[in-house]
Structures are given as C-alpha cells and as structure tokens.
Design a protein around this motif. Structure first.
Motif, PDB file in Angstrom:
ATOM      1  N   ARG A 188      42.735  50.559  51.270  1.00 38.09           N
ATOM      2  CA  ARG A 188      43.341  51.698  51.964  1.00 38.09           C
ATOM      3  C   ARG A 188      43.406  51.403  53.480  1.00 38.09           C
ATOM      4  O   ARG A 188      44.920  51.051  53.141  1.00 38.09           O
ATOM      5  CB  ARG A 188      43.564  52.888  51.918  1.00 38.09           C
ATOM      6  N   TYR A 189      42.829  51.032  53.130  1.00 38.92           N
ATOM      7  CA  TYR A 189      42.578  50.767  55.395  1.00 38.92           C
ATOM      8  C   TYR A 189      42.967  49.279  55.861  1.00 38.92           C
ATOM      9  O   TYR A 189      43.550  49.294  56.206  1.00 38.92           O
ATOM     10  CB  TYR A 189      40.871  51.568  55.786  1.00 38.92           C
ATOM     11  N   PHE A 190      41.953  48.809  54.566  1.00 39.94           N
ATOM     12  CA  PHE A 190      42.815  47.022  55.489  1.00 39.94           C
ATOM     13  C   PHE A 190      44.027  46.948  54.682  1.00 39.94           C
ATOM     14  O   PHE A 190      44.643  46.268  55.912  1.00 39.94           O
ATOM     15  CB  PHE A 190      41.576  46.340  54.304  1.00 39.94           C
ATOM     16  N   THR A 191      44.728  46.985  53.192  1.00 40.82           N
ATOM     17  CA  THR A 191      46.139  47.164  52.961  1.00 40.82           C
ATOM     18  C   THR A 191      46.893  48.091  54.235  1.00 40.82           C
ATOM     19  O   THR A 191      48.126  46.952  54.627  1.00 40.82           O
ATOM     20  CB  THR A 191      46.309  47.253  51.787  1.00 40.82           C
ATOM     21  N   ASP A 192      46.850  49.208  54.909  1.00 41.73           N
ATOM     22  CA  ASP A 192      47.243  49.874  55.794  1.00 41.73           C
ATOM     23  C   ASP A 192      47.482  48.712  57.469  1.00 41.73           C
ATOM     24  O   ASP A 192      48.448  48.686  57.858  1.00 41.73           O
ATOM     25  CB  ASP A 192      47.222  51.109  55.834  1.00 41.73           C
ATOM     26  N   ALA A 193      46.388  48.066  56.961  1.00 44.61           N
ATOM     27  CA  ALA A 193      45.989  47.314  58.966  1.00 44.61           C
ATOM     28  C   ALA A 193      46.009  46.175  59.018  1.00 44.61           C
ATOM     29  O   ALA A 193      46.556  45.193  59.520  1.00 44.61           O
ATOM     30  CB  ALA A 193      44.509  47.333  59.026  1.00 44.61           C
ATOM     31  N   GLY A 194      47.735  45.644  57.229  1.00 51.37           N
ATOM     32  CA  GLY A 194      48.374  44.793  57.543  1.00 51.37           C
ATOM     33  C   GLY A 194      47.850  43.241  56.735  1.00 51.37           C
ATOM     34  O   GLY A 194      47.802  42.090  57.285  1.00 51.37           O
ATOM     35  N   LEU A 195      45.744  43.813  56.330  1.00 56.03           N
ATOM     36  CA  LEU A 195      45.486  43.050  55.141  1.00 56.03           C
ATOM     37  C   LEU A 195      44.911  43.246  53.932  1.00 56.03           C
ATOM     38  O   LEU A 195      44.005  43.457  53.527  1.00 56.03           O
ATOM     39  CB  LEU A 195      44.495  43.118  56.512  1.00 56.03           C
ATOM     40  N   PRO A 196      45.678  42.038  53.288  1.00 58.62           N
ATOM     41  CA  PRO A 196      45.933  43.143  51.827  1.00 58.62           C
ATOM     42  C   PRO A 196      44.070  42.485  51.576  1.00 58.62           C
ATOM     43  O   PRO A 196      43.828  41.269  51.409  1.00 58.62           O
ATOM     44  CB  PRO A 196      47.124  42.375  51.390  1.00 58.62           C
ATOM     45  N   ILE A 197      43.707  43.427  50.768  1.00 56.91           N
ATOM     46  CA  ILE A 197      42.522  43.168  50.368  1.00 56.91           C
ATOM     47  C   ILE A 197      42.343  43.290  48.919  1.00 56.91           C
ATOM     48  O   ILE A 197      43.242  44.704  47.864  1.00 56.91           O
ATOM     49  CB  ILE A 197      41.300  43.686  50.872  1.00 56.91           C
ATOM     50  N   PHE A 198      41.802  42.573  47.808  1.00 54.73           N
ATOM     51  CA  PHE A 198      42.212  42.270  46.351  1.00 54.73           C
ATOM     52  C   PHE A 198      40.966  42.391  45.761  1.00 54.73           C
ATOM     53  O   PHE A 198      39.985  41.664  46.310  1.00 54.73           O
ATOM     54  CB  PHE A 198      42.812  40.806  45.521  1.00 54.73           C
ATOM     55  N   GLU A 199      40.402  43.473  45.234  1.00 53.20           N
ATOM     56  CA  GLU A 199      39.360  43.256  44.379  1.00 53.20           C
ATOM     57  C   GLU A 199      39.174  43.071  43.343  1.00 53.20           C
ATOM     58  O   GLU A 199      40.305  43.239  42.291  1.00 53.20           O
ATOM     59  CB  GLU A 199      39.239  45.422  43.793  1.00 53.20           C
ATOM     60  N   GLY A 200      37.866  42.173  43.328  1.00 50.42           N
ATOM     61  CA  GLY A 200      37.906  41.715  41.351  1.00 50.42           C
ATOM     62  C   GLY A 200      36.707  42.505  40.836  1.00 50.42           C
ATOM     63  O   GLY A 200      35.840  43.448  41.183  1.00 50.42           O
ATOM     64  N   TYR A 201      36.239  42.122  39.371  1.00 50.41           N
ATOM     65  CA  TYR A 201      34.880  42.455  37.993  1.00 50.41           C
ATOM     66  C   TYR A 201      34.457  41.051  37.890  1.00 50.41           C
ATOM     67  O   TYR A 201      35.411  40.649  37.167  1.00 50.41           O
ATOM     68  CB  TYR A 201      35.313  43.414  37.749  1.00 50.41           C
ATOM     69  N   GLY A 202      33.424  40.859  37.879  1.00 48.86           N
ATOM     70  CA  GLY A 202      32.778  39.615  37.030  1.00 48.86           C
ATOM     71  C   GLY A 202      31.165  40.264  37.481  1.00 48.86           C
ATOM     72  O   GLY A 202      30.724  40.808  38.325  1.00 48.86           O
ATOM     73  N   LEU A 203      30.430  38.920  36.329  1.00 50.22           N
ATOM     74  CA  LEU A 203      29.099  39.514  36.418  1.00 50.22           C
ATOM     75  C   LEU A 203      28.513  37.755  36.721  1.00 50.22           C
ATOM     76  O   LEU A 203      29.131  37.349  36.221  1.00 50.22           O
ATOM     77  CB  LEU A 203      28.329  40.065  34.764  1.00 50.22           C
ATOM     78  N   ASN A 204      27.344  37.892  37.285  1.00 53.16           N
ATOM     79  CA  ASN A 204      26.595  37.101  36.841  1.00 53.16           C
ATOM     80  C   ASN A 204      27.065  36.204  35.619  1.00 53.16           C
ATOM     81  O   ASN A 204      26.963  35.187  35.291  1.00 53.16           O
ATOM     82  CB  ASN A 204      24.931  36.887  37.440  1.00 53.16           C
ATOM     83  N   GLU A 205      26.551  36.758  34.303  1.00 54.00           N
ATOM     84  CA  GLU A 205      26.043  36.481  33.000  1.00 54.00           C
ATOM     85  C   GLU A 205      27.812  36.088  32.306  1.00 54.00           C
ATOM     86  O   GLU A 205      27.995  36.088  31.100  1.00 54.00           O
ATOM     87  CB  GLU A 205      25.848  37.381  31.855  1.00 54.00           C
ATOM     88  N   THR A 206      29.186  36.550  33.488  1.00 59.70           N
ATOM     89  CA  THR A 206      30.289  36.822  32.490  1.00 59.70           C
ATOM     90  C   THR A 206      31.437  35.455  33.834  1.00 59.70           C
ATOM     91  O   THR A 206      32.405  35.156  33.261  1.00 59.70           O
ATOM     92  CB  THR A 206      31.205  37.909  32.457  1.00 59.70           C
ATOM     93  N   CYS A 207      30.899  35.739  34.997  1.00 60.65           N
ATOM     94  CA  CYS A 207      31.065  35.208  36.328  1.00 60.65           C
ATOM     95  C   CYS A 207      32.485  36.258  36.311  1.00 60.65           C
ATOM     96  O   CYS A 207      32.876  37.130  35.978  1.00 60.65           O
ATOM     97  CB  CYS A 207      32.259  33.378  36.204  1.00 60.65           C
ATOM     98  N   ILE A 208      33.932  35.253  36.928  1.00 65.72           N
ATOM     99  CA  ILE A 208      35.036  36.659  37.550  1.00 65.72           C
ATOM    100  C   ILE A 208      35.932  36.645  35.519  1.00 65.72           C
ATOM    101  O   ILE A 208      36.167  36.403  34.869  1.00 65.72           O
ATOM    102  CB  ILE A 208      36.210  35.775  38.297  1.00 65.72           C
ATOM    103  N   VAL A 209      35.873  38.437  35.620  1.00 67.13           N
ATOM    104  CA  VAL A 209      36.952  38.725  34.476  1.00 67.13           C
ATOM    105  C   VAL A 209      38.518  38.660  34.795  1.00 67.13           C
ATOM    106  O   VAL A 209      38.683  39.250  34.030  1.00 67.13           O
ATOM    107  CB  VAL A 209      35.405  39.672  34.257  1.00 67.13           C
TER     108      VAL A 209
END
Length: 499
Positions: A281-302
């Motif tokens: 929230r802090y970074f997004t409110d500061a004008g730097l949108p930050i996008f979270e993702g999920y993945g493992l070494n065994e799956t790559c980006i999910v």
C-alpha cells in the motif's frame, strides 16, 4: 517462434543496451555488441569440447561475463548451472564433480581441472568456430536451477525451455515491455528468472540494467529504470527508509520515492515470498504501483497481479497455461501445459515424489484459495500450520504480517515450542532496538487476534541475513534454522518482550 528460439536465432535490433553496475563502477553495451561477444564465448566453449547437453557452471557475482556465458550456452545448446556464491561454499573442483560440469567459470581464486577464471571471458578473441543452428524444443532443458534452500540443502532441477517460453510470453502479454523500458535486476543471475529479463531485452527491444544487492540503492538513483524486479524484503527495507526520510525532511512519500527510484518508474515487481500488505500500500500510494505474484522454482510464475487485473491481498490471476487445483487440505497444486520439470536432479530420497505428482501436478505446500473471479490468495505454508494442544490449527503467516507492520520489526517467525502458546522470534529493523514500539505492536496485534492466535512474547534475534544463514538466497526466513538457533530464548520464561 518461441522466445528462447528468438534469442538464439540472430542478433537483436540495435539501439537497446545492457548496463552492469557495481559499487563505484558502471559499464554499458549495445545489445548487438553483447550478442557478438556471446558468439565469441560460444566458440570458445566449443573449443573446450563443450557439446549439446553439457553443463556450464558459473559461480560468480553478477557481471557482463555472467550474461555472456549464459547466452553462449543457449547458442550451443549447453546447460547453464548457476551457483550463488553466498549459498555454495564448496570448492570449484567439488562443484564440477558433484554436478557433472564440463567446465566451471568463477570469480573465486581457484585453480583446478575444468575450473577457469570468469574475468578472462570478456577478452576472448574472435573465434573461427562455426556455431551450430540451434532450435530448443519445449521439453529440452537449458538450465539447471536450484531451490532457495529455505528448508534444508538446495535441491536442483532441469528447467524446460517450454516453461521459460510460456512464462516470458505471459509476462509480455501483461506488462508489454518494449522501447523506452529499462528493467532493473539486482538479485543473483544464478536465479534463472533473473536471466529472463536479459532474454526479454533481446527479443522485445528494451534496456536492462544489472547490479548487485549491495549496489542496488546507489545504482537506482543513476540508472532511472522503468521497472524494478525485487523481493519483498527489499521493498520492506526500502519502504522503511523512505518513511524515515519523509518524516525527517517533511517531504511527501512521492518526493522521497523519486529520490531513490528515479522519475521513470512504470511499476515495481515482487514475488518469491509473502509481501507485507502495508508495504504494498505504501508504494502504491507513493505513486509506484507494485504488483505481487506467485510461483515456485518447480512451477515458475503461476499467478500475477498486473495493470487492469489487480486485487489487493491476492497474488493475481492464474496465468494462461497454468491450472491451480486446491486439494482437500487447502493446499495449492499446480498443473502446467509446459511443466518446468517432473523430478529433482539432486535431492534426498522421496523429495521428488512429495513435490511432483502424477499428471504433471506440483504440490506446492502452500495453503490458499481462488475467489469467484479467479484471483489466487495464499494464506501460508502447510508446514507452518501450528497445532496447539487443544487441537486448534493456527496459520502463522497472518500473525507474522501483523507484527511486521511495526516499523521496528524487519521480519519475524512465529513458533510454539510448548504447543500451548505462540512466541515470535523477531529480526529488529533498527539498532538500538525500540523495545517499547515492539511491545506496543504486540499488544495491538493480540487485540485483533483470537485467544489461541495471540502471541505470548517476542524474542529478539540477530538481524536475519543471508550471511548468517537465517535468510535464503531469495531473502526468505529459514524457519527451521531460526527456530533452532533461538530455541533457548524461546523456551526461557525470563526472556522476551511481553505485551
């Protein structure tokens, strides 16, 4: 044509650059020059007798030479095995023998058979070798990669070209990297996903700046990237720095953010570990949108949040080509059209079977659920569920996130040695430690928690770092090591901060 095959098919268009920055030094090359140099290195590898399927080891900090060796391996269908110097303490000769390397390049002071200095790579003369025509099939494996080792010795797996292609194609669809972009990479290139952004630059025509964790802050101010690839721990540390600077100077969050990140940020990327919602929230409110993702070494980006499809609290919608299945225990399982791998190459007996299931399914060990719109929410690790003596199951991640919202707490691990009460082992964010602020945070967290979820006390630990073995190379807390190191303080009734 797939992304990997576009990388190896010919030189990129001129006009985009690779920059490499370390503390006190920075260099830059047009990507066409990088391509030409990688051809020299590829010819040198052929001269050393390296053939398709052979493994090229790299034990070194981020550098131009690292990039050249990796691209050269792709161009002759060899396999890159990247070793993080902070994680592997074996000698070069031991790594060569253990992982079946044809040759190992290193910046360590070593001399042994099949071990060579990486510094010489840049100065190789033009080669007369004719490079083969290379086509990577989806099931072939250009990289040997290692797990983060957060719960024991590092395991390895051979990552498929198809999984790399599908991940890069999905990322490009979401974020449209291209001319004008400069992607900033500072995590070790031994992590395969960090090399994705070099491949992306060659194929989609943007700049890429490579640094090290130590030089990241200094480089950001001069590089002025448009995209930063970071782990949650980096953003939590940076966010605390920005908040302190804003309080000290009276500047707005946006103003201090520009001082650190420059004025061209399009978005920030994070993943690989749970992110603190307050930090996002802090970074997004500061004008730097930050996008979270999920993945493992065994799956790559999910799954990945991105512009136009972002739900706070989630790790995003599931990517094309991936399917998330929630089993009866609430554990996330992933099936991919192009799996990363179906087994480990180096692991203890039974570990492959526990992770890789029939039908191309990977059991992640993470607890989660999908909402009605297909957004994935991760609640914590199944292994980190604490069972109290009354049978109540406690998921510790939400408790840890509440405590980490305190500016005096950099990280924490919640444990329960007695099965009666919870104890938080805390990595302080400041020195000297602000015990009053931590006690207040403990009271505030407990007030919002059910009785069984309340934390009895906080134990102060040393700061969790990679060097002291309490963080993995991807800056995740190594829970078992932390619990073992501070067990005496945890169980001592006289130790700790209490609400």
């Amino acid at each position: 044509m797939s992304v990997i095959n576009r990388v190896v098919s010919g030189p990129p268009r001129p006009g985009n650059r690779l920059s490499v920055a370390r503390l006190g030094a920075a260099e830059s090359w047009d990507l066409t020059e990088v391509w030409e140099l990688s051809g020299r290195v590829a010819g040198h590898l052929l001269g050393l007798g390296v053939r398709p399927g052979d493994r090229i080891g790299i034990l070194a900090a981020n550098s131009l030479e690292w990039v050249l060796l990796d691209l050269a391996a792709l161009r002759i269908k060899a396999v890159t095995a990247g070793f993080d110097p902070g994680k592997f303490d074996a000698t070069g000769a031991e790594l060569v023998a253990r992982y079946g390397l044809a040759v190992l390049f290193t910046d360590q002071d070593e001399t042994a058979d099949r071990v060579r200095p990486i510094a010489a790579v840049r100065e190789l003369p033009p080669s007369d070798a004719v490079l083969p025509h290379v086509v990577w099939e989806p099931g072939e494996t250009p990289a040997l990669k290692f797990t983060s080792g957060s719960s024991g010795p590092a395991k390895s797996l051979l990552a498929s070209a198809g999984s790399i292609d599908s991940s890069l194609a999905a990322v490009q669809e979401m974020f449209a990297h291209g001319p004008g972009d400069d992607i900033f990479v500072f995590l070790p290139l031994s992590l395969l996903q960090q090399r994705y952004w070099v491949y992306s630059a060659l194929v989609f025509g943007h700049d890429v700046t490579i640094s090290t964790y130590e030089a990241a802050f200094a480089t950001l101010r001069t590089a002025r990237p448009t995209v930063v690839m970071g782990v949650p721990g980096f953003y939590e540390t940076t966010g605390a720095h920005l908040q302190a600077r804003a309080a000290r100077t009276g500047a707005s969050p946006a103003e201090v953010a520009i001082e650190v990140f420059g004025d061209r940020i399009r978005y920030l990327w994070t993943g690989s570990a749970p992110a603190n919602p307050a930090t996002l929230r802090y970074f997004t409110d500061a004008g730097l949108p930050i996008f979270e993702g999920y993945g493992l070494n065994e799956t790559c980006i999910v799954a990945k949040n991105h512009p136009g499809a972002h739900r706070p609290g989630s790790v995003g919608r599931v990517l094309p080509g991936k399917e998330v299945l929630i089993d009866a225990d609430g554990v996330i399982n992933v099936r991919g059209e192009r799996p990363v791998a179906t087994r480990y190459e180096h692991a203890e007996p039974g570990e492959s079977e526990a992770m890789f299931r029939p039908g191309g399914i990977v059991r992640t060990g993470d607890l989660g659920h999908l909402d009605e719109d297909g957004y994935l929410f991760v609640r914590g690790r199944a292994d980190d569920v604490i069972v109290l003596e009354n049978g109540k199951k406690i998921i510790v991640r939400p408790i840890e996130e509440r405590l980490k919202a305190c500016t005096a707490i950099e990280d924490c691990v919640v444990t329960n040695p007695s099965q009666r009460q919870l104890v938080a082992i805390v990595s302080p964010a400041v020195n000297p430690v602000d015990t009053e602020l931590i006690a207040a945070a403990l009271r505030q967290a407990n007030a919002a928690l059910d009785h069984d979820e309340q934390v009895a006390k906080v134990v102060l630990a040393d700061r969790f770092t990679v060097d002291n073995g309490l963080l993995s190379s991807q800056f995740k807390p190594r829970r078992k090591q932390i619990e073992a190191r501070y067990r005496r303080l945890v169980i001592d009734p006289e130790e700790g901060i209490r609400a």
